[in-house]
Scaffold this motif. Structure first.
Motif, PDB file in Angstrom:
ATOM      1  N   ASP A 137     -34.860 -10.847  -3.792  1.00 21.25           N
ATOM      2  CA  ASP A 137     -34.847  -9.560  -3.105  1.00 21.25           C
ATOM      3  C   ASP A 137     -35.380  -9.614  -1.681  1.00 21.25           C
ATOM      4  N   HIS A 138     -36.211 -10.600  -1.359  1.00 26.28           N
ATOM      5  CA  HIS A 138     -36.914 -10.601  -0.080  1.00 26.28           C
ATOM      6  C   HIS A 138     -36.951 -11.994   0.524  1.00 26.28           C
ATOM      7  N   GLY A 139     -37.148 -12.047   1.841  1.00 28.93           N
ATOM      8  CA  GLY A 139     -37.329 -13.309   2.543  1.00 28.93           C
ATOM      9  C   GLY A 139     -38.798 -13.576   2.787  1.00 28.93           C
ATOM     10  N   ASP A 140     -39.116 -14.051   4.010  1.00 24.67           N
ATOM     11  CA  ASP A 140     -40.517 -14.337   4.325  1.00 24.67           C
ATOM     12  C   ASP A 140     -41.184 -13.070   4.841  1.00 24.67           C
ATOM     13  N   VAL A 141     -41.439 -12.169   3.911  1.00 25.06           N
ATOM     14  CA  VAL A 141     -42.056 -10.878   4.199  1.00 25.06           C
ATOM     15  C   VAL A 141     -43.159 -10.634   3.174  1.00 25.06           C
ATOM     16  N   TRP A 142     -43.985  -9.623   3.436  1.00 21.52           N
ATOM     17  CA  TRP A 142     -45.150  -9.384   2.583  1.00 21.52           C
ATOM     18  C   TRP A 142     -44.764  -9.083   1.137  1.00 21.52           C
ATOM     19  N   GLU A 143     -43.599  -8.485   0.930  1.00 24.78           N
ATOM     20  CA  GLU A 143     -43.201  -8.174  -0.444  1.00 24.78           C
ATOM     21  C   GLU A 143     -43.090  -9.455  -1.282  1.00 24.78           C
ATOM     22  N   THR A 144     -42.588 -10.532  -0.681  1.00 24.18           N
ATOM     23  CA  THR A 144     -42.511 -11.813  -1.382  1.00 24.18           C
ATOM     24  C   THR A 144     -43.907 -12.343  -1.693  1.00 24.18           C
ATOM     25  N   TRP A 145     -44.792 -12.274  -0.729  1.00 30.10           N
ATOM     26  CA  TRP A 145     -46.137 -12.857  -0.891  1.00 30.10           C
ATOM     27  C   TRP A 145     -47.016 -12.004  -1.802  1.00 30.10           C
ATOM     28  N   GLN A 146     -46.810 -10.685  -1.792  1.00 31.13           N
ATOM     29  CA  GLN A 146     -47.535  -9.831  -2.731  1.00 31.13           C
ATOM     30  C   GLN A 146     -47.184 -10.208  -4.170  1.00 31.13           C
ATOM     31  N   GLU A 147     -45.891 -10.380  -4.430  1.00 33.73           N
ATOM     32  CA  GLU A 147     -45.469 -10.750  -5.777  1.00 33.73           C
ATOM     33  C   GLU A 147     -45.955 -12.148  -6.136  1.00 33.73           C
ATOM     34  N   ALA A 148     -46.003 -13.032  -5.149  1.00 35.47           N
ATOM     35  CA  ALA A 148     -46.504 -14.381  -5.409  1.00 35.47           C
ATOM     36  C   ALA A 148     -47.988 -14.352  -5.778  1.00 35.47           C
ATOM     37  N   LEU A 149     -48.781 -13.563  -5.041  1.00 33.08           N
ATOM     38  CA  LEU A 149     -50.200 -13.450  -5.364  1.00 33.08           C
ATOM     39  C   LEU A 149     -50.393 -12.875  -6.759  1.00 33.08           C
ATOM     40  N   ARG A 150     -49.618 -11.877  -7.074  1.00 32.50           N
ATOM     41  CA  ARG A 150     -49.723 -11.273  -8.416  1.00 32.50           C
ATOM     42  C   ARG A 150     -49.469 -12.315  -9.499  1.00 32.50           C
ATOM     43  N   ASP A 151     -48.445 -13.138  -9.304  1.00 30.52           N
ATOM     44  CA  ASP A 151     -48.103 -14.142 -10.310  1.00 30.52           C
ATOM     45  C   ASP A 151     -49.122 -15.271 -10.345  1.00 30.52           C
ATOM     46  N   PHE A 152     -49.486 -15.799  -9.167  1.00 33.44           N
ATOM     47  CA  PHE A 152     -50.356 -16.977  -9.102  1.00 33.44           C
ATOM     48  C   PHE A 152     -51.743 -16.680  -9.660  1.00 33.44           C
ATOM     49  N   SER A 153     -52.285 -15.511  -9.324  1.00 35.47           N
ATOM     50  CA  SER A 153     -53.662 -15.209  -9.737  1.00 35.47           C
ATOM     51  C   SER A 153     -53.798 -15.067 -11.245  1.00 35.47           C
ATOM     52  N   THR A 154     -52.693 -14.748 -11.935  1.00 32.64           N
ATOM     53  CA  THR A 154     -52.757 -14.639 -13.402  1.00 32.64           C
ATOM     54  C   THR A 154     -52.665 -15.998 -14.082  1.00 32.64           C
ATOM     55  N   ARG A 155     -52.390 -17.046 -13.322  1.00 28.95           N
ATOM     56  CA  ARG A 155     -52.169 -18.377 -13.899  1.00 28.95           C
ATOM     57  C   ARG A 155     -53.354 -19.318 -13.707  1.00 28.95           C
ATOM     58  N   ILE A 156     -54.323 -18.915 -12.911  1.00 30.53           N
ATOM     59  CA  ILE A 156     -55.423 -19.821 -12.597  1.00 30.53           C
ATOM     60  C   ILE A 156     -56.660 -19.477 -13.435  1.00 30.53           C
ATOM     61  N   PHE A 157     -57.406 -20.504 -13.747  1.00 30.73           N
ATOM     62  CA  PHE A 157     -58.667 -20.392 -14.495  1.00 30.73           C
ATOM     63  C   PHE A 157     -58.465 -19.846 -15.917  1.00 30.73           C
ATOM     64  N   GLN A 158     -57.224 -19.897 -16.398  1.00 27.30           N
ATOM     65  CA  GLN A 158     -56.931 -19.472 -17.768  1.00 27.30           C
ATOM     66  C   GLN A 158     -55.573 -20.046 -18.153  1.00 27.30           C
ATOM     67  N   ASP A 159     -55.262 -19.999 -19.436  1.00 25.19           N
ATOM     68  CA  ASP A 159     -53.981 -20.495 -19.918  1.00 25.19           C
ATOM     69  C   ASP A 159     -52.933 -19.401 -19.738  1.00 25.19           C
ATOM     70  N   ALA A 160     -51.959 -19.666 -18.861  1.00 26.51           N
ATOM     71  CA  ALA A 160     -50.953 -18.647 -18.566  1.00 26.51           C
ATOM     72  C   ALA A 160     -49.887 -18.544 -19.648  1.00 26.51           C
ATOM     73  N   GLY A 161     -49.735 -19.559 -20.451  1.00 24.06           N
ATOM     74  CA  GLY A 161     -48.721 -19.521 -21.499  1.00 24.06           C
ATOM     75  C   GLY A 161     -47.349 -19.866 -20.944  1.00 24.06           C
ATOM     76  N   ASP A 162     -46.688 -18.909 -20.331  1.00 22.98           N
ATOM     77  CA  ASP A 162     -45.350 -19.115 -19.777  1.00 22.98           C
ATOM     78  C   ASP A 162     -45.465 -19.873 -18.455  1.00 22.98           C
ATOM     79  N   HIS A 163     -44.692 -20.928 -18.316  1.00 29.19           N
ATOM     80  CA  HIS A 163     -44.732 -21.736 -17.100  1.00 29.19           C
ATOM     81  C   HIS A 163     -43.415 -21.671 -16.329  1.00 29.19           C
ATOM     82  N   GLY A 164     -42.554 -20.728 -16.676  1.00 31.83           N
ATOM     83  CA  GLY A 164     -41.265 -20.617 -16.010  1.00 31.83           C
ATOM     84  C   GLY A 164     -41.320 -19.731 -14.776  1.00 31.83           C
ATOM     85  N   MET A 165     -40.134 -19.427 -14.257  1.00 29.56           N
ATOM     86  CA  MET A 165     -40.021 -18.591 -13.069  1.00 29.56           C
ATOM     87  C   MET A 165     -40.227 -17.130 -13.424  1.00 29.56           C
TER      88      MET A 165
END
Length: 738
Positions: free
Chosen positions: A363-391
């Motif tokens: 949906d987005h290129g190199d804009v904040w909407e892409t990075w906001q979604e990336a932060l949301r995803d990445f922060s849920t995967r660190i310091f704990q077992d995320a379970g799902d490792h896909g896209m």
């Protein structure tokens, strides 16, 4: 073609079943889809911005403030913000209205928006950016920018919430920069500086040109983390948002920043409790630390980053043994780093580095909407077992580099399956500013997106665009021109071109081309106008049209608006495609549709003495009022209504889109009601300049007792987006009553 260099992140730099259900319901007057409106938004402290309707924003800039900002009378004034397709930077023109410059835009999708103002100086074509000096400064590194947030279910995960964490500022000595530096630090709800177990810590690095505050000022990192923490989706952690403006990233992060954080906050020094991620340059720095100082961070995230180094097999084994997570994020093919990330993932694979790719955000290129979604995803995967490792859901795997055709080898625009569209032109060789001006704003608002000079060409790649039909023109130093690389023609607007993007949604589904065997025929009918001239009309006949059928076909006479002509419903409105799609679905009666020329004539006479008589002579269509309909947009709605007043009963179905005109005093209301099976009124929202006229018409109909239905307003201005939706809804209602 070539991939354009885009302006950067900020302004300065299962539907088919649903459509049939909605159309069936709308035949009974529900129009549920057309009534949908986004949630209301909270406007920031900028007094030049108001919200006169849910999700619709009005920019009102005093001319005196423009003069103060630019020093002379401007040729144009615009608001520049992330309002375009894929939240790309775009320009909304403001019109002079008394002592102010004014424009309205929306409804906007939920999310974070940033904007500033721009004036063009006549003659020099110099562009001067400015902000509202009376608005609070929202973005430290870009003081002209203001921001506001549009609430809504899609953006709940980054909305303000009670009970979140706290944001503070850390100042520390940077030996790398030989200066004092600052970072923003988010601590989680319930943070305990004396807790026995020190908190894990995530370092977020900014891109070049960004300040350490932009993660919160534009990225809403604090709100994202607040919501994740309250919902229990992240491990309680401390997040440090820092400025990586240095070539000595190891010294800056590991030797200066990290010790300062540990001194002031209760964070762990254990590598297993350290994570790092960043945008662009910050992502590259995180990847460099992954390789140069393997094991210092257990998790590494790259958001639109690049990495040009080589990784040996031995280094890969070291990374794998000492790092829990390496995850790569990028936007769609308009992201500058897209091809770099294709190369990066290939290099990691080749070296044997274990990593996860979130794929491409479609949906987005190199804009904040892409990075906001990336932060949301990445922060849920660190310091704990995320379970799902896909896209993430809907993301697309990074398979091959994105390459456009060679310049000049294809018609323009070049449209890709992912809704990304590329324009190019060799016009305006001496221009300073060239834009593509199109109806790709919210609900069909016209927005300009600047092109970039590439050698002897101007180019633009934008997207992803929502599915539907588009019309546009090129402007160079405020001079309009046709895109000569686009073969489409709009007779009434010689500088316009059109294109279609496949996708989901009402307009996309009903304006696409059906299979050839499902298409009706479009013919040109010539007739003698009461004006004495020869005129033309387009006539659509259904795929199974039988000129010798015993029962004549019902017929709709469909009219254009002011400044348009008989060809617009086909060339811009895509009426043929709308009819084809309805017919293929079986949602309309077999009918013939005649689109005549309503300009400069007494239309009730023109239609009854010229258009209908010729149509009945050349096509197998009914002359019975119960099987005839008349409808139109704007001026054409006035023509349809004036025909109703003058000839009650001769057209049993009447449709008025963006309508105006009251019931005349001498109207025979009894004859109108007895002879009219349906009078259906449509309008855009208050952005439609005939909106108040339509309300006046509806009031007149009520007062005079004329039977009618007033459909819920269609979000959008006086535009083809609105009229296409009106036609899509109106057609199934015709010829349904015996």
């Amino acid at each position: 073609m070539v991939i354009t260099t885009r302006r950067g992140a900020g302004p300065v730099h299962g539907m088919r079943r649903g459509v049939v259900a909605v159309l069936t319901a709308s035949a009974m007057g529900s129009c549920a889809l057309l009534a949908a409106q986004p949630a209301a938004a909270a406007v920031s402290g900028d007094p030049w911005v108001s919200e006169p309707g849910d999700g619709v924003y009005r920019f009102t800039v005093p001319n005196s403030a423009v003069l103060d900002a630019v020093g002379t009378a401007p040729a144009t004034v615009r608001v520049e913000g992330n309002f375009g397709p894929g939240h790309d930077s775009s320009l909304l023109s403001l019109d002079r209205n008394g002592t102010n410059w004014v424009a309205t835009l929306g409804p906007l999708e939920p999310g974070q928006y940033h904007f500033q103002y721009e004036a063009t100086i006549a003659g020099s074509e110099e562009e001067i950016q400015f902000g509202n000096p009376d608005a609070p400064q929202a973005v430290t590194s870009q003081p002209n920018l203001s921001t506001f947030f549009v609430d809504g279910a899609e953006a709940d995960w980054m909305s303000d919430v009670e009970g979140g964490g706290e944001l503070s500022t850390l100042t520390y000595r940077s030996n790398a920069a030989h200066a004092e530096r600052s970072a923003q630090v988010w601590t989680p709800p319930g943070y305990d500086a004396a807790r026995a177990d020190a908190y894990p810590v995530l370092y977020l690095l900014a891109d070049s040109g960004q300040s350490y505050k932009e993660w919160t000022e534009l990225g809403r990192a604090s709100q994202i983390l607040d919501n994740l923490a309250i919902d229990g989706e992240i491990e309680p952690m401390v997040v440090v948002m820092a400025d990586g403006e240095t070539s000595k990233v190891k010294q800056e992060i590991l030797n200066n920043l990290a010790p300062a954080v540990r001194a002031d906050y209760n964070v762990s020094s254990d590598a297993a409790d350290q994570a790092i991620a960043g945008i662009g340059r910050g992502a590259t720095q995180a990847l460099e630390l992954l390789v140069s100082d393997t094991g210092k961070f257990s998790s590494v995230g790259s958001f639109s980053g690049t990495f040009t180094g080589k990784i040996s097999n031995g280094k890969a084994k070291q990374i794998n043994s000492r790092t829990d997570l390496v995850r790569i994020y990028t936007g769609n093919v308009t992201d500058h780093s897209y091809n770099d990330n294709v190369a990066l993932t290939a290099e990691l694979d080749k070296a044997g580095v274990e990593f996860e790719s979130d794929g491409s955000n479609p949906d987005h290129g190199d804009v904040w909407e892409t990075w906001q979604e990336a932060l949301r995803d990445f922060s849920t995967r660190i310091f704990q077992d995320a379970g799902d490792h896909g896209m993430s859901e809907g993301h697309v795997a990074l398979a091959t580099e994105h390459v456009l055709p060679e310049p000049g080898t294809t018609p323009t625009p070049w449209i890709e399956e992912n809704g990304v569209v590329t324009f190019e032109t060799t016009k305006f060789p001496d221009a300073k500013n060239v834009n593509v001006w199109a109806n790709w704003g919210p609900s069909g608002n016209w927005l300009r997106i600047p092109m970039v000079r590439e050698g002897d060409r101007w180019t633009l790649t934008v997207g992803a665009l929502q599915g539907g039909s588009y019309y546009y023109r090129l402007t160079g130093d405020r001079v309009d021109a046709k895109d000569e690389g686009n073969p489409t023609v709009v007779n009434s607007e010689p500088n316009w071109s059109t294109f279609y993007v496949d996708g989901e949604g009402l307009r996309a589904e009903f304006t696409k081309d059906v299979a050839p065997e499902q298409r009706g025929d479009v013919a040109v009918m010539e007739y003698d106008s009461i004006s004495g001239a020869k005129r033309q009309a387009y006539v659509w006949t259904p795929p199974n049209y039988d000129a010798n059928r015993a029962e004549p076909y019902p017929v709709l006479y469909l009219q254009h608006g002011g400044g348009q002509t008989w060809s617009d419903w086909i060339q811009v409105g895509r009426a043929a495609q709308i009819l084809d799609n309805h017919h293929a679905r079986g949602t309309i009666a077999d009918m013939v549709v005649v689109m005549g020329n309503g300009n400069g004539v007494d239309f009730p006479r023109e239609i009854t003495e010229a258009i209908t008589t010729t149509a009945e002579a050349q096509f197998n269509v009914s002359s019975d009022g119960a099987h005839r309909a008349v409808a139109g947009l704007s001026m054409g709605s006035g023509h349809a209504l004036s025909t109703l007043w003058a000839h009650p009963g001769e057209f049993g179905y009447v449709g008025a889109f963006s309508a105006f005109g009251n019931v005349p005093a001498n109207a025979d209301v009894q004859a109108i009601n007895e002879g009219t099976k349906l009078l259906s009124i449509y309008t855009g929202d208050f952005q439609d300049f005939t909106y108040q006229n339509t309300l006046s018409l509806v009031g007149s109909l009520k007062n005079r007792g004329v039977n009618h239905e007033f459909n819920p307003e269609i979000p959008g201005p006086h535009s083809w987006d609105v009229w296409q939706k009106a036609l899509i809804d109106f057609l199934p209602k015709l010829f349904t009553v015996d």
